[in-house]
Design a protein around this motif. Structure first.
Motif, PDB file in Angstrom:
ATOM      1  N   ALA A 181       0.869  -1.116   0.080  1.00  0.00           N
ATOM      2  CA  ALA A 181       0.125   0.108   0.087  1.00  0.00           C
ATOM      3  C   ALA A 181       0.927   1.262  -0.050  1.00  0.00           C
ATOM      4  CB  ALA A 181      -1.132   0.150   1.205  1.00  0.00           C
ATOM      5  N   ASP A 182       0.233   2.200  -0.383  1.00  0.00           N
ATOM      6  CA  ASP A 182       1.159   3.802  -0.651  1.00  0.00           C
ATOM      7  C   ASP A 182       1.101   4.403   0.775  1.00  0.00           C
ATOM      8  OD1 ASP A 182       1.631   3.146  -3.114  1.00  0.00           O
ATOM      9  OD2 ASP A 182      -0.061   4.614  -3.898  1.00  0.00           O
ATOM     10  N   CYS A 183       0.154   4.100   1.638  1.00  0.00           N
ATOM     11  CA  CYS A 183       0.142   4.779   2.833  1.00  0.00           C
ATOM     12  C   CYS A 183      -0.980   4.011   3.879  1.00  0.00           C
ATOM     13  CB  CYS A 183      -0.189   6.183   2.912  1.00  0.00           C
ATOM     14  SG  CYS A 183      -1.931   6.469   1.991  1.00  0.00           S
ATOM     15  N   GLY A 184      -0.790   4.311   5.265  1.00  0.00           N
ATOM     16  CA  GLY A 184      -1.761   3.758   6.008  1.00  0.00           C
ATOM     17  C   GLY A 184      -1.581   4.022   7.427  1.00  0.00           C
ATOM     18  N   GLU A 185      -1.932   3.483   8.722  1.00  0.00           N
ATOM     19  CA  GLU A 185      -1.860   3.819   9.991  1.00  0.00           C
ATOM     20  C   GLU A 185      -1.697   2.460  10.601  1.00  0.00           C
ATOM     21  OE1 GLU A 185      -5.271   4.548  12.892  1.00  0.00           O
ATOM     22  OE2 GLU A 185      -4.898   6.473  11.747  1.00  0.00           O
ATOM     23  N   ILE A 186      -0.821   2.712  11.565  1.00  0.00           N
ATOM     24  CA  ILE A 186      -0.728   1.339  12.541  1.00  0.00           C
ATOM     25  C   ILE A 186      -1.414   1.732  14.234  1.00  0.00           C
ATOM     26  CG2 ILE A 186       0.817  -0.461  13.710  1.00  0.00           C
ATOM     27  CD1 ILE A 186       2.739   0.260  11.482  1.00  0.00           C
ATOM     28  N   ASP A 187      -2.394   1.190  14.646  1.00  0.00           N
ATOM     29  CA  ASP A 187      -2.873   1.528  15.764  1.00  0.00           C
ATOM     30  C   ASP A 187      -2.896   0.432  16.705  1.00  0.00           C
ATOM     31  OD1 ASP A 187      -4.341   2.362  18.067  1.00  0.00           O
ATOM     32  OD2 ASP A 187      -6.024   3.311  17.016  1.00  0.00           O
ATOM     33  N   ARG A 188      -1.691   0.198  17.461  1.00  0.00           N
ATOM     34  CA  ARG A 188      -1.505  -0.897  18.349  1.00  0.00           C
ATOM     35  C   ARG A 188      -0.987  -0.430  19.758  1.00  0.00           C
ATOM     36  NH1 ARG A 188       0.848  -6.211  15.014  1.00  0.00           N
ATOM     37  NH2 ARG A 188      -1.006  -6.229  13.494  1.00  0.00           N
ATOM     38  N   PRO A 189      -1.431  -0.925  20.994  1.00  0.00           N
ATOM     39  CA  PRO A 189      -0.985  -0.570  22.094  1.00  0.00           C
ATOM     40  C   PRO A 189       0.427  -1.030  22.304  1.00  0.00           C
ATOM     41  CG  PRO A 189      -2.587  -2.217  22.428  1.00  0.00           C
ATOM     42  CD  PRO A 189      -2.551  -1.876  20.939  1.00  0.00           C
ATOM     43  N   ILE A 190       1.392  -0.299  23.118  1.00  0.00           N
ATOM     44  CA  ILE A 190       2.752  -0.626  23.305  1.00  0.00           C
ATOM     45  C   ILE A 190       3.069  -0.677  24.909  1.00  0.00           C
ATOM     46  CG2 ILE A 190       5.164  -0.075  22.920  1.00  0.00           C
ATOM     47  CD1 ILE A 190       4.649   0.841  20.500  1.00  0.00           C
ATOM     48  N   GLY A 191       3.683  -1.809  25.234  1.00  0.00           N
ATOM     49  CA  GLY A 191       3.864  -1.850  26.891  1.00  0.00           C
ATOM     50  C   GLY A 191       4.905  -2.625  26.803  1.00  0.00           C
ATOM     51  N   ARG A 192       5.690  -2.828  28.268  1.00  0.00           N
ATOM     52  CA  ARG A 192       6.935  -3.652  28.638  1.00  0.00           C
ATOM     53  C   ARG A 192       6.380  -4.904  27.969  1.00  0.00           C
ATOM     54  NH1 ARG A 192      11.377  -1.255  29.029  1.00  0.00           N
ATOM     55  NH2 ARG A 192      10.292   0.346  30.153  1.00  0.00           N
ATOM     56  N   HIS A 193       7.299  -5.595  27.514  1.00  0.00           N
ATOM     57  CA  HIS A 193       7.675  -6.982  26.924  1.00  0.00           C
ATOM     58  C   HIS A 193       7.274  -7.798  28.352  1.00  0.00           C
ATOM     59  CE1 HIS A 193       9.067 -10.627  25.439  1.00  0.00           C
ATOM     60  NE2 HIS A 193       8.552 -10.146  24.059  1.00  0.00           N
ATOM     61  N   ALA A 194       6.493  -8.761  28.326  1.00  0.00           N
ATOM     62  CA  ALA A 194       6.249  -9.587  29.498  1.00  0.00           C
ATOM     63  C   ALA A 194       7.211 -10.300  30.112  1.00  0.00           C
ATOM     64  CB  ALA A 194       4.977 -10.720  29.118  1.00  0.00           C
ATOM     65  N   VAL A 195       8.388 -10.851  29.168  1.00  0.00           N
ATOM     66  CA  VAL A 195       9.687 -11.639  29.364  1.00  0.00           C
ATOM     67  C   VAL A 195      10.874 -10.870  29.587  1.00  0.00           C
ATOM     68  CG1 VAL A 195      10.889 -13.628  29.214  1.00  0.00           C
ATOM     69  CG2 VAL A 195       8.386 -13.745  28.785  1.00  0.00           C
ATOM     70  N   GLU A 196      11.113 -10.159  28.408  1.00  0.00           N
ATOM     71  CA  GLU A 196      12.281  -9.344  28.405  1.00  0.00           C
ATOM     72  C   GLU A 196      12.051  -8.076  28.654  1.00  0.00           C
ATOM     73  OE1 GLU A 196      14.568 -10.575  24.563  1.00  0.00           O
ATOM     74  OE2 GLU A 196      12.595 -11.561  23.894  1.00  0.00           O
ATOM     75  N   ARG A 197      12.720  -7.396  29.807  1.00  0.00           N
ATOM     76  CA  ARG A 197      12.172  -6.234  30.405  1.00  0.00           C
ATOM     77  C   ARG A 197      12.634  -5.150  29.653  1.00  0.00           C
ATOM     78  NH1 ARG A 197       7.553  -6.663  31.923  1.00  0.00           N
ATOM     79  NH2 ARG A 197       7.842  -4.719  33.126  1.00  0.00           N
ATOM     80  N   LYS A 198      13.790  -5.086  28.861  1.00  0.00           N
ATOM     81  CA  LYS A 198      14.256  -4.155  28.182  1.00  0.00           C
ATOM     82  C   LYS A 198      13.725  -3.901  26.855  1.00  0.00           C
ATOM     83  CE  LYS A 198      18.892  -4.430  30.211  1.00  0.00           C
ATOM     84  NZ  LYS A 198      20.405  -4.520  30.240  1.00  0.00           N
ATOM     85  N   LYS A 199      12.718  -4.639  26.634  1.00  0.00           N
ATOM     86  CA  LYS A 199      12.170  -4.301  25.256  1.00  0.00           C
ATOM     87  C   LYS A 199      10.576  -3.996  25.609  1.00  0.00           C
ATOM     88  CE  LYS A 199      12.638  -7.614  22.180  1.00  0.00           C
ATOM     89  NZ  LYS A 199      12.762  -8.785  21.267  1.00  0.00           N
ATOM     90  N   MET A 200       9.959  -3.604  24.512  1.00  0.00           N
ATOM     91  CA  MET A 200       8.684  -3.194  24.443  1.00  0.00           C
ATOM     92  C   MET A 200       7.880  -4.249  23.485  1.00  0.00           C
ATOM     93  SD  MET A 200       9.040  -0.730  26.534  1.00  0.00           S
ATOM     94  CE  MET A 200       7.277   0.146  26.466  1.00  0.00           C
ATOM     95  N   SER A 201       6.541  -4.047  23.682  1.00  0.00           N
ATOM     96  CA  SER A 201       5.557  -5.054  23.022  1.00  0.00           C
ATOM     97  C   SER A 201       4.393  -4.597  22.739  1.00  0.00           C
ATOM     98  CB  SER A 201       5.830  -6.551  23.496  1.00  0.00           C
ATOM     99  OG  SER A 201       4.768  -7.458  22.948  1.00  0.00           O
ATOM    100  N   SER A 202       3.808  -4.997  21.624  1.00  0.00           N
ATOM    101  CA  SER A 202       2.515  -4.639  21.424  1.00  0.00           C
ATOM    102  C   SER A 202       1.485  -5.812  21.622  1.00  0.00           C
ATOM    103  CB  SER A 202       1.995  -4.196  20.043  1.00  0.00           C
ATOM    104  OG  SER A 202       2.138  -5.148  19.009  1.00  0.00           O
ATOM    105  N   ARG A 203       1.976  -6.892  22.310  1.00  0.00           N
ATOM    106  CA  ARG A 203       1.074  -8.091  22.513  1.00  0.00           C
ATOM    107  C   ARG A 203       0.807  -8.176  24.090  1.00  0.00           C
ATOM    108  NH1 ARG A 203       4.755  -9.653  18.376  1.00  0.00           N
ATOM    109  NH2 ARG A 203       3.755 -10.336  16.482  1.00  0.00           N
ATOM    110  N   GLY A 204       1.244  -7.118  24.819  1.00  0.00           N
ATOM    111  CA  GLY A 204       0.806  -7.233  26.206  1.00  0.00           C
ATOM    112  C   GLY A 204      -0.328  -6.937  26.523  1.00  0.00           C
ATOM    113  N   SER A 205      -1.065  -7.174  27.872  1.00  0.00           N
ATOM    114  CA  SER A 205      -2.232  -6.684  27.893  1.00  0.00           C
ATOM    115  C   SER A 205      -2.573  -5.365  28.838  1.00  0.00           C
ATOM    116  CB  SER A 205      -2.642  -7.933  28.997  1.00  0.00           C
ATOM    117  OG  SER A 205      -2.080  -7.585  30.490  1.00  0.00           O
TER     118      SER A 205
END
Length: 326
Positions: A181-205
């Motif tokens: 696609a030529d353009c778009g939007e990503i709308d996903r929440p981001i929080g601390r990674h559940a296991v690797e605490r120095k990383k962030m993730s959009s899959r947490g609760s």
């Protein structure tokens, strides 16, 4: 002097944790700084001290005391800065890749804060624990435009603009994969990674809303790379890197959210050499626009990608131009 903020917890937010709510109200503070305020009983709910995890019902009166900046470890260091603009209220710099913004564990010196302390004798609050002149951050290995406040008024004004998402922020990123696609939007929440605490993730609760708008600048089909212009609506930690890694479009050179195998899979040996030489994520904050806190004028600052990233883009552009695809 300490300042006290009072407000009423809104009923529509009932059930939210106190620390999460305050993090939204004071975006210039980290979660650890918010927790410290609560632990020091500088945050009162209905006149009583509470825990960071207190869940509010709505309608409670909140009182938050922000202490005056106190001297901490950072010392002034004569570190070269590329200054794009400076006045008595703020300074805009072109941050090089590899420069850590704020002292932290493992980086007590040699940071942007150390450099600013040396450069700006009038940079009020930069050495404070809770109200540094740093209004926003770029990752260590991300280059580009940043603004720092020289006084509390400028800091509060700029922080309010970041909170209102009215700041213009454009990034240039080179990603693995072809974006169709030529353009778009990503709308996903981001929080601390559940296991690797120095990383962030959009899959947490417990992530916070994060929105990235993107536009394709150029596709390098045979190398399966895409150059993107990105606009941030929010400013979560590692937001761009996480969002595109989750789409299987990791940033070129990103060792944390990408994979070294993606670099090794580049068939073009010269391109692979240039990416290995880069040694970091191919991400550059190319534009920053905001309302000047003193004059009220809309201002905008831009910077070109640093030479290591420009070398990659110039090589790709030249290659595709020679092959009649430029």
């Amino acid at each position: 002097m300490a300042t006290t903020h009072t407000f009423v917890f809104p009923e529509p937010a009932a059930g939210r944790r106190l620390d999460h709510f305050l993090a939204d109200q004071f975006p210039e503070f980290s979660r650890s700084q918010i927790k410290k305020l609560i632990d020091e009983q500088r945050v009162l709910v209905g006149g009583r001290a509470v825990k960071a995890g207190e869940r509010l019902k709505g309608g409670e009166s909140l009182s938050v005391e922000i202490p005056s900046p106190v001297p901490v470890e950072p010392q002034a260091q004569d570190i070269a800065l590329s200054v794009l603009y400076e006045d008595s209220h703020l300074i805009v710099i072109d941050k090089p890749a590899g420069l850590v913004v704020h002292p932290a564990a493992g980086h007590s010196s040699g940071t942007l804060v150390n450099a600013l302390l040396h450069h700006c004798g009038d940079l009020a609050g930069i050495g404070g624990e809770l109200r540094p002149g740093i209004v926003h951050r770029l990752d260590k290995d991300t280059s580009g435009v940043m603004v720092a406040a020289k006084n509390d008024l400028a800091h509060q004004h700029l922080a309010a603009q970041f909170k209102a998402h009215s700041i213009r922020r454009h990034y240039l990123a080179l990603v693995h994969g072809l974006v169709t696609a030529d353009c778009g939007e990503i709308d996903r929440p981001i929080g601390r990674h559940a296991v690797e605490r120095k990383k962030m993730s959009s899959r947490g609760s417990r992530g916070r809303r994060a929105v990235t708008h993107w536009r394709v600048v150029k596709r390098y089909d045979r190398d399966r790379l895409t150059l993107l212009d990105l606009t941030l609506e929010t400013g979560r930690t590692h937001q761009i890197r996480v969002h595109f890694a989750d789409l299987n479009l990791p940033l070129v050179g990103d060792a944390v959210y990408g994979s070294s195998s993606r670099t090794h899979s580049l068939v073009d040996t010269e391109l692979r050499r240039l990416v290995q030489k880069l040694g970091r994520q191919a991400l550059h904050a190319r534009l920053l626009g905001f309302v000047h806190p003193a004059t009220g004028a809309a201002v905008e600052f831009q910077s070109l990608p640093p030479s290591d990233l420009q070398d990659i883009l110039a090589y790709l552009d030249g290659k595709y131009l020679r092959e009649g695809q430029g």
